[in-house]
Design a protein around this motif. Sequence first.
Motif, PDB file in Angstrom:
ATOM      1  N   TYR A   1       0.823  -1.200   0.000  1.00  0.00           N
ATOM      2  CA  TYR A   1       0.000   0.000   0.000  1.00  0.00           C
ATOM      3  C   TYR A   1       0.864   1.259   0.000  1.00  0.00           C
ATOM      4  O   TYR A   1       0.414   2.317  -0.456  1.00  0.00           O
ATOM      5  CB  TYR A   1      -0.891   0.013   1.261  1.00  0.00           C
ATOM      6  CG  TYR A   1      -1.663  -1.264   1.445  1.00  0.00           C
ATOM      7  CD1 TYR A   1      -3.004  -1.346   1.096  1.00  0.00           C
ATOM      8  CD2 TYR A   1      -1.035  -2.407   1.943  1.00  0.00           C
ATOM      9  CE1 TYR A   1      -3.709  -2.543   1.236  1.00  0.00           C
ATOM     10  CE2 TYR A   1      -1.725  -3.590   2.088  1.00  0.00           C
ATOM     11  CZ  TYR A   1      -3.048  -3.667   1.725  1.00  0.00           C
ATOM     12  OH  TYR A   1      -3.733  -4.846   1.857  1.00  0.00           O
ATOM     13  N   VAL A   2       2.073   1.158   0.540  1.00  0.00           N
ATOM     14  CA  VAL A   2       2.865   2.344   0.877  1.00  0.00           C
ATOM     15  C   VAL A   2       4.219   2.331   0.172  1.00  0.00           C
ATOM     16  O   VAL A   2       4.629   1.349  -0.438  1.00  0.00           O
ATOM     17  CB  VAL A   2       3.076   2.430   2.401  1.00  0.00           C
ATOM     18  CG1 VAL A   2       1.733   2.586   3.105  1.00  0.00           C
ATOM     19  CG2 VAL A   2       3.814   1.190   2.933  1.00  0.00           C
TER      20      VAL A   2
ATOM     21  N   ILE B   1      -4.154   3.658   2.388  1.00  0.00           N
ATOM     22  CA  ILE B   1      -4.559   2.723   3.440  1.00  0.00           C
ATOM     23  C   ILE B   1      -5.994   2.985   3.866  1.00  0.00           C
ATOM     24  O   ILE B   1      -6.800   2.040   4.014  1.00  0.00           O
ATOM     25  CB  ILE B   1      -3.613   2.825   4.649  1.00  0.00           C
ATOM     26  CG1 ILE B   1      -2.226   2.299   4.287  1.00  0.00           C
ATOM     27  CG2 ILE B   1      -4.163   2.049   5.847  1.00  0.00           C
ATOM     28  CD1 ILE B   1      -1.172   2.565   5.343  1.00  0.00           C
ATOM     29  N   GLU B   2      -6.344   4.231   4.070  1.00  0.00           N
ATOM     30  CA  GLU B   2      -7.703   4.559   4.497  1.00  0.00           C
ATOM     31  C   GLU B   2      -8.743   4.036   3.517  1.00  0.00           C
ATOM     32  O   GLU B   2      -9.756   3.440   3.907  1.00  0.00           O
ATOM     33  CB  GLU B   2      -7.842   6.080   4.649  1.00  0.00           C
ATOM     34  CG  GLU B   2      -7.073   6.648   5.825  1.00  0.00           C
ATOM     35  CD  GLU B   2      -7.030   8.173   5.821  1.00  0.00           C
ATOM     36  OE1 GLU B   2      -7.487   8.784   4.824  1.00  0.00           O
ATOM     37  OE2 GLU B   2      -6.529   8.758   6.801  1.00  0.00           O
ATOM     38  N   ILE B   3      -8.486   4.235   2.223  1.00  0.00           N
ATOM     39  CA  ILE B   3      -9.447   3.788   1.207  1.00  0.00           C
ATOM     40  C   ILE B   3      -9.489   2.265   1.141  1.00  0.00           C
ATOM     41  O   ILE B   3     -10.575   1.665   1.054  1.00  0.00           O
ATOM     42  CB  ILE B   3      -9.086   4.393  -0.160  1.00  0.00           C
ATOM     43  CG1 ILE B   3      -9.371   5.894  -0.157  1.00  0.00           C
ATOM     44  CG2 ILE B   3      -9.860   3.706  -1.285  1.00  0.00           C
ATOM     45  CD1 ILE B   3      -8.923   6.615  -1.408  1.00  0.00           C
TER      46      ILE B   3
ATOM     47  N   LEU C   1       2.640   7.967   7.362  1.00  0.00           N
ATOM     48  CA  LEU C   1       1.572   7.093   7.854  1.00  0.00           C
ATOM     49  C   LEU C   1       0.820   7.737   9.009  1.00  0.00           C
ATOM     50  O   LEU C   1       1.390   8.466   9.827  1.00  0.00           O
ATOM     51  CB  LEU C   1       2.142   5.749   8.307  1.00  0.00           C
ATOM     52  CG  LEU C   1       2.842   4.894   7.254  1.00  0.00           C
ATOM     53  CD1 LEU C   1       3.260   3.562   7.860  1.00  0.00           C
ATOM     54  CD2 LEU C   1       1.945   4.672   6.041  1.00  0.00           C
ATOM     55  N   GLY C   2      -0.481   7.434   9.105  1.00  0.00           N
ATOM     56  CA  GLY C   2      -1.300   7.916  10.199  1.00  0.00           C
ATOM     57  C   GLY C   2      -1.155   7.053  11.439  1.00  0.00           C
ATOM     58  O   GLY C   2      -0.553   5.969  11.408  1.00  0.00           O
ATOM     59  N   ASP C   3      -1.753   7.518  12.533  1.00  0.00           N
ATOM     60  CA  ASP C   3      -1.685   6.794  13.794  1.00  0.00           C
ATOM     61  C   ASP C   3      -2.253   5.380  13.644  1.00  0.00           C
ATOM     62  O   ASP C   3      -3.370   5.198  13.150  1.00  0.00           O
ATOM     63  CB  ASP C   3      -2.481   7.529  14.874  1.00  0.00           C
ATOM     64  CG  ASP C   3      -1.814   8.833  15.301  1.00  0.00           C
ATOM     65  OD1 ASP C   3      -0.617   8.988  15.003  1.00  0.00           O
ATOM     66  OD2 ASP C   3      -2.505   9.677  15.918  1.00  0.00           O
TER      67      ASP C   3
END
Length: 259
Positions: free
Chosen positions: A38-39, A49-51, A87-89
């Motif tokens: 994903y990254v 990632i969210e999607i 990246l998010g939490d």
Amino acid sequence: MERIALISDVHGNLTALEAVLADIDARGITRILNLGDYVGKGPRGREVIEICRERCEVNILGNWDDFLPDPARTFDSEGLAWWLAQLGDGQGDWLRSLPFCHDLLVSGRRVRLFHASATSVHRRVRFDHDEAEFLGMFANTPATGDGPVPDVVGYGDTHDPFYEVSGDNLTLFNTGSVGNSMNDPTPVYVILEGVIGSEAAAPFSVQFVRVPYDVEAEIAAATRLGMPELDGYVSELRDGVYRGAMHDPHRRTYHRLPR
């Protein structure tokens, strides 16, 4: 008959992902399985990632998803450190917790999906593999577990789509890459069609779909966000030339290069 979309190797390329998802939606396909990575390479791993968490029925571990957020690793590469910080939490923990593989029945065929090989997300099997590598993709290993041995294996990782039938009715295919496709840089995904969950023989197909998208909009987003290694990303997105070979005309064939 039912259709499942298989996507892989989005690599933070949100613009390509949105174009592929729009094509999947336009075909009326509601089931999406993601084969990992994903990254990294592209600028918007957090959004990807969210999607994918929202849209994909199954998300599988990729090699970048394993090593980039590994708390035991430190990076002296500006690019790797930047992609990790993007990246998010909790996203790193989510990535590293993803399953190694996913098995399903389609039209009487046992299908196994994973990212790179039957043994590890870090072991690469290219389209010019030998017979031993081919057969090894269908083996049960400590990573895959001891379920029924598959007849069909689909994977990503190499960014180089192909379809091969050999051995005792064994089918191996590579989905190619949505966000970082090499040689032909147009995003590609796979539609798997058949009778899902059925042990009875029935029609079965693997279809590759190329989806044009706004490459310049993605490059503009990476530029605006100040992503490192931008020249390499531009080379891959515009021309399908691997960043490790963009200054060497004798090494332009991606499948002969390391990651």
